[in-house]
Motif scaffolding. Structure first.
Motif, short mmCIF file in Angstrom:
data_model
loop_
_atom_site.label_atom_id
_atom_site.label_comp_id
_atom_site.label_asym_id
_atom_site.label_seq_id
_atom_site.Cartn_x
_atom_site.Cartn_y
_atom_site.Cartn_z
N SER A 1 5.47 109.54 108.35
CA SER A 1 5.14 109.55 109.77
C SER A 1 6.02 110.56 110.52
N LEU A 2 5.48 111.02 111.62
CA LEU A 2 6.18 111.91 112.54
C LEU A 2 6.17 111.23 113.90
N HIS A 3 7.30 111.26 114.59
CA HIS A 3 7.40 110.60 115.88
C HIS A 3 7.41 111.64 116.99
N ILE A 4 6.62 111.37 118.02
CA ILE A 4 6.53 112.26 119.18
C ILE A 4 6.92 111.44 120.40
N LEU A 5 7.93 111.91 121.13
CA LEU A 5 8.34 111.21 122.35
C LEU A 5 7.40 111.54 123.49
N VAL A 6 7.01 110.52 124.23
CA VAL A 6 6.10 110.68 125.36
C VAL A 6 6.58 109.80 126.51
N ASP A 7 6.37 110.26 127.72
CA ASP A 7 6.78 109.46 128.88
C ASP A 7 5.65 108.57 129.38
N LEU B 1 -4.47 103.71 115.10
CA LEU B 1 -4.39 102.78 113.99
C LEU B 1 -3.73 101.47 114.36
N PHE B 2 -2.73 101.57 115.24
CA PHE B 2 -1.92 100.39 115.55
C PHE B 2 -1.17 100.63 116.84
N GLU B 3 -0.89 99.55 117.56
CA GLU B 3 -0.07 99.65 118.76
C GLU B 3 0.84 98.44 118.82
N ALA B 4 2.10 98.69 119.17
CA ALA B 4 3.07 97.60 119.31
C ALA B 4 3.80 97.76 120.63
N GLU B 5 4.24 96.63 121.16
CA GLU B 5 5.02 96.64 122.40
C GLU B 5 6.22 95.74 122.22
N ASN B 6 7.36 96.19 122.76
CA ASN B 6 8.57 95.39 122.69
C ASN B 6 9.46 95.78 123.86
N GLY B 7 9.84 94.82 124.66
CA GLY B 7 10.74 95.09 125.77
C GLY B 7 10.15 96.01 126.83
N GLY B 8 8.82 96.02 126.94
CA GLY B 8 8.18 96.88 127.93
C GLY B 8 7.91 98.29 127.44
N TYR B 9 8.22 98.59 126.19
CA TYR B 9 7.97 99.92 125.63
C TYR B 9 6.93 99.82 124.54
N ARG B 10 6.15 100.91 124.38
CA ARG B 10 5.05 100.91 123.42
C ARG B 10 5.24 101.97 122.35
N TRP B 11 4.73 101.63 121.16
CA TRP B 11 4.64 102.56 120.04
C TRP B 11 3.18 102.57 119.64
N ILE B 12 2.59 103.75 119.56
CA ILE B 12 1.18 103.87 119.20
C ILE B 12 1.09 104.74 117.95
N THR B 13 0.54 104.18 116.90
CA THR B 13 0.41 104.90 115.63
C THR B 13 -0.99 105.48 115.53
N LEU B 14 -1.03 106.78 115.23
CA LEU B 14 -2.29 107.51 115.10
C LEU B 14 -2.42 108.09 113.69
N GLY B 15 -3.64 108.33 113.29
CA GLY B 15 -3.89 108.97 112.01
C GLY B 15 -5.02 109.95 112.14
N GLN C 1 -5.99 113.35 106.47
CA GLN C 1 -4.66 113.14 105.90
C GLN C 1 -4.23 111.69 106.17
N PRO C 2 -4.89 110.73 105.55
CA PRO C 2 -4.61 109.32 105.85
C PRO C 2 -3.19 108.87 105.51
N GLU C 3 -2.52 109.62 104.68
CA GLU C 3 -1.16 109.24 104.28
C GLU C 3 -0.10 109.61 105.32
N ILE C 4 -0.48 110.41 106.32
CA ILE C 4 0.47 110.83 107.35
C ILE C 4 0.06 110.21 108.68
N GLN C 5 1.04 109.62 109.35
CA GLN C 5 0.78 109.01 110.65
C GLN C 5 1.66 109.67 111.71
N ILE C 6 1.15 109.68 112.94
CA ILE C 6 1.92 110.15 114.09
C ILE C 6 2.19 108.93 114.96
N VAL C 7 3.42 108.78 115.38
CA VAL C 7 3.80 107.66 116.22
C VAL C 7 4.21 108.20 117.59
#
Length: 134
Positions: free
Chosen positions: A7-13, A31-45, A49-55
């Motif tokens: 996976s590769l992580h991209i910071l977004v505001d 593909l997936f979305e998680a939230e914790n403490g008011g912040y979100r992580w969104i996983t894309l594919g 290239q199904p083996e690589i994800q962008i978060v």
């Protein structure tokens, strides 16, 4: 032993603006979305290239206030690492990007001296993205 990219992580505001851009404009699949403490992580594919994800993640998610502030400041200045992508049709992809809300075109499709044809833009969060003809 084999090591590969997971996976590769991209910071977004703004996760919603980033999701709209990467999903609706560039064609990535949520593909997936998680939230914790008011912040979100969104996983894309991407199907090719199904083996690589962008978060897509927010600067303060899972970090101290001080570190989140430092990353948010770098993001606001456009000083984070560049993201490099490839496409089957640079001209068509460029037209979609140029029309996308929040995207800033920096360079139209150009033949580079090193043999690659690419374009450059900033995503809605200000990240520098270069996209090349495959």
């Amino acid at each position: 032993m084999t090591v590969s990219i997971a996976s590769l992580h991209i910071l977004v505001d703004d996760p919603d603006a980033a999701l709209a851009f990467y999903q609706d404009t560039l064609g990535f699949t949520k593909l997936f979305e998680a939230e914790n403490g008011g912040y979100r992580w969104i996983t894309l594919g991407v199907p090719s290239q199904p083996e690589i994800q962008i978060v897509l993640e927010q600067p303060h998610g899972g970090r101290s206030q001080e570190n989140g502030d430092a990353l948010a400041a770098l993001l606001a200045k456009g000083e984070l690492q560049m993201i490099q992508l490839k496409t089957d049709d640079l001209d068509e992809t460029f037209e979609k990007i140029a029309a996308a809300p929040g995207a800033e075109v920096l360079q139209e499709p150009t033949d580079q001296p090193w043999g690659q044809r690419d374009a450059a833009f900033r995503d809605p969060a200000g990240n520098l993205v270069r996209i090349a003809q495959r």
